[in-house]
Structures are given as structure tokens and as C-alpha cells.
Design an enzyme around this catalytic site. Sequence first.
Site, PDB file in Angstrom:
ATOM      1  N   GLY A   1       0.828  -1.211   0.000  1.00  0.00           N
ATOM      2  CA  GLY A   1       0.000   0.000   0.000  1.00  0.00           C
ATOM      3  C   GLY A   1       0.857   1.254   0.000  1.00  0.00           C
ATOM      4  N   ALA A   2       1.945   1.209  -0.800  1.00  0.00           N
ATOM      5  CA  ALA A   2       2.941   2.285  -0.771  1.00  0.00           C
ATOM      6  C   ALA A   2       2.386   3.634  -1.210  1.00  0.00           C
ATOM      7  CB  ALA A   2       4.131   1.904  -1.659  1.00  0.00           C
TER       8      ALA A   2
ATOM      9  N   ARG B   1      -1.503  -1.093  -6.663  1.00  0.00           N
ATOM     10  CA  ARG B   1      -2.387  -1.951  -7.464  1.00  0.00           C
ATOM     11  C   ARG B   1      -2.425  -1.569  -8.932  1.00  0.00           C
ATOM     12  NH1 ARG B   1      -7.821  -2.507  -4.062  1.00  0.00           N
ATOM     13  NH2 ARG B   1      -7.341  -0.353  -3.529  1.00  0.00           N
TER      14      ARG B   1
ATOM     15  N   SER C   1      -4.667  -1.858   3.358  1.00  0.00           N
ATOM     16  CA  SER C   1      -5.935  -2.373   3.883  1.00  0.00           C
ATOM     17  C   SER C   1      -7.011  -1.370   3.498  1.00  0.00           C
ATOM     18  CB  SER C   1      -5.863  -2.485   5.419  1.00  0.00           C
ATOM     19  OG  SER C   1      -6.804  -3.393   5.913  1.00  0.00           O
TER      20      SER C   1
ATOM     21  N   TYR D   1     -15.239  -1.845   9.251  1.00  0.00           N
ATOM     22  CA  TYR D   1     -13.817  -1.498   9.269  1.00  0.00           C
ATOM     23  C   TYR D   1     -13.181  -1.989  10.583  1.00  0.00           C
ATOM     24  CZ  TYR D   1      -9.558   1.275   9.648  1.00  0.00           C
ATOM     25  OH  TYR D   1      -8.242   1.664   9.825  1.00  0.00           O
TER      26      TYR D   1
ATOM     27  N   LYS E   1     -10.179  -4.836  10.992  1.00  0.00           N
ATOM     28  CA  LYS E   1      -8.877  -4.620  11.628  1.00  0.00           C
ATOM     29  C   LYS E   1      -8.695  -5.561  12.823  1.00  0.00           C
ATOM     30  CE  LYS E   1      -6.346  -2.025  10.202  1.00  0.00           C
ATOM     31  NZ  LYS E   1      -5.427  -2.193   9.042  1.00  0.00           N
TER      32      LYS E   1
ATOM     33  N   PRO F   1      -2.516   2.595  15.459  1.00  0.00           N
ATOM     34  CA  PRO F   1      -2.668   4.055  15.506  1.00  0.00           C
ATOM     35  C   PRO F   1      -4.124   4.467  15.713  1.00  0.00           C
ATOM     36  CG  PRO F   1      -1.682   3.310  13.419  1.00  0.00           C
ATOM     37  CD  PRO F   1      -2.209   2.103  14.114  1.00  0.00           C
TER      38      PRO F   1
ATOM     39  N   SER G   1      -9.063   9.318   6.673  1.00  0.00           N
ATOM     40  CA  SER G   1      -8.827  10.086   7.909  1.00  0.00           C
ATOM     41  C   SER G   1      -8.652  11.568   7.611  1.00  0.00           C
ATOM     42  CB  SER G   1      -7.630   9.533   8.700  1.00  0.00           C
ATOM     43  OG  SER G   1      -6.417   9.694   8.002  1.00  0.00           O
TER      44      SER G   1
HETATM   45  N1  LIG Z   1      -5.286   7.027   8.537  1.00  0.00           N
HETATM   46  C1  LIG Z   1      -5.617   6.694   9.777  1.00  0.00           C
HETATM   47  O1  LIG Z   1      -6.088   7.509  10.574  1.00  0.00           O
HETATM   48  C2  LIG Z   1      -5.369   5.286  10.260  1.00  0.00           C
HETATM   49  C3  LIG Z   1      -5.548   5.000  11.620  1.00  0.00           C
HETATM   50  C4  LIG Z   1      -5.308   3.715  12.072  1.00  0.00           C
HETATM   51  C5  LIG Z   1      -4.885   2.736  11.206  1.00  0.00           C
HETATM   52  N2  LIG Z   1      -4.732   3.029   9.873  1.00  0.00           N
HETATM   53  C6  LIG Z   1      -4.284   1.957   8.980  1.00  0.00           C
HETATM   54  O2  LIG Z   1      -3.219   2.440   8.193  1.00  0.00           O
HETATM   55  C7  LIG Z   1      -3.232   1.783   6.925  1.00  0.00           C
HETATM   56  C8  LIG Z   1      -3.187   2.798   5.817  1.00  0.00           C
HETATM   57  O3  LIG Z   1      -4.304   3.654   5.908  1.00  0.00           O
HETATM   58  P1  LIG Z   1      -4.347   5.056   5.137  1.00  0.00           P
HETATM   59  O4  LIG Z   1      -5.007   6.014   6.042  1.00  0.00           O
HETATM   60  O5  LIG Z   1      -3.018   5.348   4.590  1.00  0.00           O
HETATM   61  O6  LIG Z   1      -5.391   4.727   3.973  1.00  0.00           O
HETATM   62  P2  LIG Z   1      -5.278   4.866   2.389  1.00  0.00           P
HETATM   63  O7  LIG Z   1      -4.585   6.120   2.005  1.00  0.00           O
HETATM   64  O8  LIG Z   1      -6.655   4.639   1.885  1.00  0.00           O
HETATM   65  O9  LIG Z   1      -4.350   3.660   1.998  1.00  0.00           O
HETATM   66  C9  LIG Z   1      -4.817   2.349   1.943  1.00  0.00           C
HETATM   67  C10 LIG Z   1      -3.891   1.576   1.052  1.00  0.00           C
HETATM   68  O10 LIG Z   1      -4.318   0.225   1.010  1.00  0.00           O
HETATM   69  C11 LIG Z   1      -4.227  -0.214  -0.313  1.00  0.00           C
HETATM   70  N3  LIG Z   1      -5.157  -1.319  -0.571  1.00  0.00           N
HETATM   71  C12 LIG Z   1      -6.464  -1.407  -0.252  1.00  0.00           C
HETATM   72  N4  LIG Z   1      -6.955  -2.585  -0.660  1.00  0.00           N
HETATM   73  C13 LIG Z   1      -5.926  -3.251  -1.256  1.00  0.00           C
HETATM   74  C14 LIG Z   1      -5.773  -4.513  -1.895  1.00  0.00           C
HETATM   75  N5  LIG Z   1      -6.817  -5.361  -2.027  1.00  0.00           N
HETATM   76  N6  LIG Z   1      -4.557  -4.856  -2.397  1.00  0.00           N
HETATM   77  C15 LIG Z   1      -3.516  -4.012  -2.292  1.00  0.00           C
HETATM   78  N7  LIG Z   1      -3.581  -2.807  -1.713  1.00  0.00           N
HETATM   79  C16 LIG Z   1      -4.778  -2.442  -1.206  1.00  0.00           C
HETATM   80  C17 LIG Z   1      -4.544   0.991  -1.185  1.00  0.00           C
HETATM   81  O11 LIG Z   1      -3.969   0.766  -2.435  1.00  0.00           O
HETATM   82  P3  LIG Z   1      -4.295   1.596  -3.742  1.00  0.00           P
HETATM   83  O12 LIG Z   1      -3.422   2.805  -3.647  1.00  0.00           O
HETATM   84  O13 LIG Z   1      -3.925   0.679  -4.846  1.00  0.00           O
HETATM   85  O14 LIG Z   1      -5.762   1.925  -3.702  1.00  0.00           O
HETATM   86  C18 LIG Z   1      -3.856   2.095  -0.385  1.00  0.00           C
HETATM   87  O15 LIG Z   1      -2.513   2.219  -0.768  1.00  0.00           O
HETATM   88  C19 LIG Z   1      -4.464   0.873   6.915  1.00  0.00           C
HETATM   89  O16 LIG Z   1      -4.064  -0.426   7.293  1.00  0.00           O
HETATM   90  C20 LIG Z   1      -5.354   1.496   7.998  1.00  0.00           C
HETATM   91  O17 LIG Z   1      -6.241   0.548   8.547  1.00  0.00           O
HETATM   92  C21 LIG Z   1      -4.966   4.279   9.377  1.00  0.00           C
END
Ligand SMILES: NC(=O)c1ccc[n+]([C@@H]2O[C@H](COP(=O)([O-])OP(=O)(O)OC[C@H]3O[C@@H](n4cnc5c(N)ncnc54)[C@H](OP(=O)(O)O)[C@@H]3O)[C@@H](O)[C@H]2O)c1
Length: 227
Positions: A12-13, A37, A85, A161, A165, A188, A203
Site C-alpha cells: 500500500g505504498a 495496485r 488495507s 472497518y 482490523k 494508531p 482520515s
Molecule cells: N489514517 C488513519 O487515521 C489510520 C488510523 C489507524 C490505522 N490506519 C491503517 O493504516 C493503513 C493505511 O491507511 P491510510 O489512512 O493510509 O489509507 P489509504 O490512504 O486509503 O491507503 C490504503 C492503502 O491500502 C491499499 N489497498 C487497499 N486494498 C488493497 C488490496 N486489495 N490490495 C492491495 N492494496 C490495497 C490501497 O492501495 P491503492 O493505492 O492501490 O488503492 C492504499 O494504498 C491501513 O491499514 C489502515 O487501517 C490508518
Amino acid sequence: MTQVTGKVCVTGAGGYLGSWVVKHLLSNNYTVHGTVRQPGDAKYAHLNQLERASHNLQLFKADVLDYDSLCSAITGCTGVFHVASPVPSTIVPNPQEEVIEPAVKGTLTVLKACVESNVKRVVVVSSVTAVSLNPRWPVGQIKDEACWSDKEYCAATKNWYCLSKTEAESEAFEFAKKSGLDVVTVCPTLIWGPLLQSTINASSKVLINLLKGGLNSYLCFCTSTPT
Ligand SMILES: NC(=O)c1ccc[n+]([C@@H]2O[C@H](COP(=O)([O-])OP(=O)(O)OC[C@H]3O[C@@H](n4cnc5c(N)ncnc54)[C@H](OP(=O)(O)O)[C@@H]3O)[C@@H](O)[C@H]2O)c1
């Protein structure tokens, strides 16, 4: 000449958190394998502009449900940050397929690929939502590693969600116990700060909405129920 520290994969870079993890790893002289992806999509353009990216960042097309694509990205890496995710910002019509499966099965598929590639340590990004949704936890008692969100409660309240998790993190620990893989999880709370990517993640939408005076998207992110 700068010494390369090691090779690490970030799933998910291109997402909000993933981009920051890649940036920090590159600035600490790691070689990074990032999974995306849709390579070539403009939404990942910022990654190639990161400092040291031209030499030390390689992007791989991988879906977390596709074992072979993950193996290609993880081979040769000593560490993996599993960040990918689904983080929905709206109600999803099919939570099992769109949220739970990629989170839970996706995490296990990443961990299997890590075993195959002899990865030394995996950091799985979980969430406070895997901890906090437990109505039976005694009021006032600190929520620590012993506290898990109640999966039945998450399902009954349609907190898909949170359920995704919680299941993903607990399955990751089960897998680690059976396989001996070194798995660390982090939980987090809401992450806010500058965006490296051009798209807006869930977020950040919460913050934007709060700044505009709304509360709905916050509730939607946390509970997945219509508000
Ligand atoms: N942001 C927050 O406040 C927060 C808080 C707690 C935990 N987290 C956790 O941190 C992580 C990243 O969250 P984020 O806020 O950065 O969200 P985000 O910007 O939506 O990033 C999610 C990433 O997951 C990838 N993804 C989703 N489904 C996938 C699949 N089937 N195969 C491969 N890649 C997939 C997406 O890829 P694409 O770019 O290809 O769509 C995207 O890069 C998650 O695990 C989330 O649960 C976030």
C-alpha cells in the site's frame, strides 16, 4: 557514498500512511519495494518524486489477495511494513468482499509470502479500532494489549472497518505463533498531517469535514453506519 541500510517492502505504498513510510525509509537509506495496485496511475506520481526514489525505490504491481504478486515484491527483503488495507470513507455495499476479505485474507497472504521469502520482521499496521470497540471492558480500566474489540459487537453494529482490523490483527498473531514469523503490530488512532499523495484518504476527509463544521464523516469512518 551513502551506505544502503537494507531492503524493505511496503504494501500500500501509494496510500496516505504508506507514502510516509516509504519516504522515511528512503531518507534512512533503505532500498524500498513498494506495492501498488495500478502502476502507472497518476495517483502514485508523488512516490517517484521522493528523495532517493530514483535509485532506491522500486514499485511492484500487487494485490494483497494475490500471493504470487506479493512474493515478487517481498523476495529479497529483510523487513515488510504491511500497510495496505481498505479504509472506507463511505458506506460499502458489500463489506465482506470490499473490506473484511482484503484486510484479513490479505494480511495472511502477505505473512505467508514473508515466510516464503525468509523475512526477518513484519510490521502489521492495525488500528485502535481493533482495541476500542469493547462494551464489556471495565469503565476506567486502561485498554492495553489484553483488550480487543468485540467481533460480535462490531458485526452487530455494522462496524465493518473495526471488524476487519480486529480480525486481521488477531489472525496475524495466530499466524505468527504457528509459523514463528516475527510479527509486530501497531494500533494508531486517527492519523492526521500533511498529505504526500494527490488523493484524499478517509482520515484526512474526517479532518477536512470537521474544519468545515461537519461531524458526519467522522462518525462514518468510526462506525460505518449511516449518519
Ligand atoms: N489514517 C488513519 O487515521 C489510520 C488510523 C489507524 C490505522 N490506519 C491503517 O493504516 C493503513 C493505511 O491507511 P491510510 O489512512 O493510509 O489509507 P489509504 O490512504 O486509503 O491507503 C490504503 C492503502 O491500502 C491499499 N489497498 C487497499 N486494498 C488493497 C488490496 N486489495 N490490495 C492491495 N492494496 C490495497 C490501497 O492501495 P491503492 O493505492 O492501490 O488503492 C492504499 O494504498 C491501513 O491499514 C489502515 O487501517 C490508518
